[in-house]
Scaffold this active site. Structure first.
Site, PDB file in Angstrom:
ATOM      1  N   CYS A  22     -13.295   0.200   8.342  1.00  0.00           N
ATOM      2  CA  CYS A  22     -12.424  -0.349   7.517  1.00  0.00           C
ATOM      3  C   CYS A  22     -12.627   0.559   6.135  1.00  0.00           C
ATOM      4  O   CYS A  22     -13.695   0.742   5.617  1.00  0.00           O
ATOM      5  CB  CYS A  22     -12.683  -1.831   7.143  1.00  0.00           C
ATOM      6  SG  CYS A  22     -12.916  -2.792   8.694  1.00  0.00           S
ATOM      7  N   CYS A  42       0.786  -1.435   0.020  1.00  0.00           N
ATOM      8  CA  CYS A  42      -0.011   0.013   0.037  1.00  0.00           C
ATOM      9  C   CYS A  42       0.941   1.392  -0.034  1.00  0.00           C
ATOM     10  O   CYS A  42       0.274   2.400   0.075  1.00  0.00           O
ATOM     11  CB  CYS A  42      -0.893  -0.062   1.151  1.00  0.00           C
ATOM     12  SG  CYS A  42      -1.799  -1.525   1.483  1.00  0.00           S
ATOM     13  N   HIS A  76      -9.117   3.640  -1.145  1.00  0.00           N
ATOM     14  CA  HIS A  76      -7.707   2.949  -1.120  1.00  0.00           C
ATOM     15  C   HIS A  76      -7.257   2.062  -2.239  1.00  0.00           C
ATOM     16  O   HIS A  76      -7.114   0.905  -1.883  1.00  0.00           O
ATOM     17  CB  HIS A  76      -7.653   2.320   0.181  1.00  0.00           C
ATOM     18  CG  HIS A  76      -6.289   1.719   0.419  1.00  0.00           C
ATOM     19  ND1 HIS A  76      -5.061   2.153   0.117  1.00  0.00           N
ATOM     20  CD2 HIS A  76      -5.617   0.590   1.121  1.00  0.00           C
ATOM     21  CE1 HIS A  76      -3.895   1.531   0.362  1.00  0.00           C
ATOM     22  NE2 HIS A  76      -4.463   0.749   1.153  1.00  0.00           N
TER      23      HIS A  76
END
Lengths: 144, 378
Positions: free
Chosen positions: B205, B86, B329
């Site tokens: 989340c 990430c 994300h």
């Protein structure tokens, strides 16, 4: 652990002992540094503490405490456990950390700092006629 | 072109984050790349190096950078693919900045792009025999939930503190047209959403996402010919886990250590940073990271967030664009999106989410133990 047909064998990907005598405790296999004494869960070639090359195989303490944990409520893809179940990071009495499920108590009873002891966990799976066994930790101390 | 030149962010651009089933990875990347070129006011043939940050997933794994940059133009520049989970595109930016500071190139372009599937992310690393998967051990929310539980035990942080991070991030994302979720949610809604890994509920989340980011860096001397109001990439530092006998190897890497290196290089301290983007893949990311960055003392992160310290109007505004939780994300694109937001804040272009008087900003982006801290100023 429930009695069943077939010889118990360790689940692939985890290294631990399965004592013939159920009164004896299972233990994780680890690595010990002959130079600085650091211990690690699983096989390592090089010591993370001092850089020493060539670690000795060892059996790790079956006793530890919960360093941290969570109660998992959503079933991950491929998992054989049914939620809710507890994942914890366990600090073993002889130093290394390992990650494990926690069994033998209500999921809401698990606490940081709780003493735990290693136990076997029957996966209800068979492999070539053998019973596949994993490991877990349950609440307990040296005396239990 | 000379050694040791200052590095300037000349252009930033995004493809919005969300779900775009009709677009390919290349479409997302190209649109972000063109937006960054327009923002920089240069043509692609002025770019001297290309770096692609991407993790993987949908589409062919090999040679993606060559293909994506090749769509923008083909004038013979070196293209490099970078993977740091990430943290892929922020690490790409650091390598691009190294090349400029070394005097190797005057300009470089970083594209971060990802198309992701729905569902719970697995923790990366070696699980060749499937043991951790079978035993349900390698789930990403559990890793953050365990950080949260340890923090709760050590410092008395409350589940509500973590939930408040999500409330704040969603409110900020309402003002971000590139965000995946642009809807406000209440603390009660966050706490009442489905429990995933205690204390983390579903709305704590981050989603999986499609999206792309692009950032163009240039030497200060090149940048002077294109802008009168440069934003400088003042310092950057990266790190990976540090072994300790005393503490569990949990967490997203040694952010505190890396931040201290970055502050030292930048010649500033945490008190000088006015706007920050942190890696809040799950809500504990914000609370633990603001402590590691030195904005608050260890253990004070929960109450600080609860009392509004990280709001746009607070003492340390964090994730002004909604963060990973609400902006989305798409793993390889995230670092570049964080940089894009900080640059827009420092330019005064952030509209309703503008932080007043932002002169210095910080990005903390992490991937499975690899962590990057980048400091920007005007």
């Amino acid at each position: 652990m429930t009695a069943g047909a077939g010889t118990p064998v360790a689940i692939k990907g985890a290294a631990f002992t399965i004592p013939a005598d159920p009164a004896e405790r299972p233990q994780l296999r680890g690595s010990a540094c002959p130079s600085c004494g650091a211990r690690f869960a699983g096989q390592r070639a090089i010591c993370l503490g001092c850089g020493h090359r060539g670690l000795d195989e060892c059996l790790l303490s079956p006793l530890g405490v919960v360093w941290t944990f969570t109660i998992v409520h959503q079933k991950p893809p491929g998992a054989i456990l049914e939620p809710p179940y507890v994942i914890a990071q366990i600090r073993l009495q002889d130093g290394p950390f390992t990650q494990s499920i926690v069994t033998g108590c209500s999921v809401t009873d698990v606490r940081v700092g709780m003493p735990v002891v290693m136990t076997l966990y029957d996966t209800d799976r068979m492999s070539d006629g053998d019973r596949v066994v994993a490991f877990a930790f349950r609440p307990g101390t040296d005396a239990t | 072109m000379s050694i040791g030149e200052d590095v300037v962010v000349l252009g930033v651009g995004l493809h919005p984050f969300g779900r775009f089933p009709t677009k390919s990875l290349d479409d997302l990347a190209r649109e972000a790349g063109l937006a960054a070129l327009d923002d920089a006011g240069i043509e692609f043939n002025q770019v001297e190096a290309g770096y692609l940050g991407r993790v993987g997933g949908t589409g062919p794994p090999v040679g993606v950078g060559m293909r994506i940059f090749g769509e923008l133009g083909q004038h013979g520049i070196p293209i490099t693919n970078i993977e740091l989970a990430c943290g892929s595109s922020s690490r790409s930016l650091m390598l691009a900045a190294d090349a400029i500071r070394a005097g190797s190139v005057e300009t470089a372009m970083v594209i971060g792009a990802e198309k992701m599937e729905r569902g719970m992310l697995r923790v990366g690393g070696v699980d060749s025999d499937g043991y951790a998967s079978l035993m349900g051990l390698n789930v990403m929310p559990a890793a953050y939930a365990m950080m949260a539980q340890r923090h709760m035990s050590e410092f008395g942080t409350k589940p509500e503190h973590f939930a408040q991070v999500s409330v704040k991030s969603h409110r900020n994302a309402m003002h971000n047209p590139n965000a995946q979720y642009r809807v406000a949610i209440t603390l009660e809604e966050v706490l009442a959403s489905r429990m995933v890994c205690e204390p983390l509920t579903l709305y704590q989340c981050c989603p999986t996402s499609d999206g792309a980011s692009a950032v163009i860096l240039a030497s200060a001397s090149f940048a002077r010919r294109h802008t009168n109001t440069p934003v400088h990439l003042r310092a950057w530092a990266g790190g990976s886990p540090v072994y300790s006998r005393e503490r569990s190897p949990q967490g997203e890497g040694p952010t505190g250590l890396v931040a201290r290196r970055a502050y030292q290089k930048a010649g500033i301290g945490p008190e000088d940073v006015r706007v920050t983007q942190v890696h809040d893949a799950f809500t504990p990311g914000e609370i633990l990271t603001i402590e590691e960055l030195g904005y608050v003392k260890p253990g004070e992160g929960g109450p600080f967030v609860w009392e509004g310290g990280t709001e746009i109007t607070g003492r340390c505004p964090v994730n002004t664009d909604g963060g990973l939780l609400s902006r989305g994300h798409p793993m390889g694109a995230t670092g570049g999106a964080m940089v894009t937001e900080v640059v827009r804040q420092l330019r005064g272009q952030a509209g309703p989410r503008q932080v007043a008087g932002a002169r210095a900003g910080l990005v903390q982006n992490a991937g499975i133990g690899g962590v990057n801290v980048l400091i920007f100023n005007t």
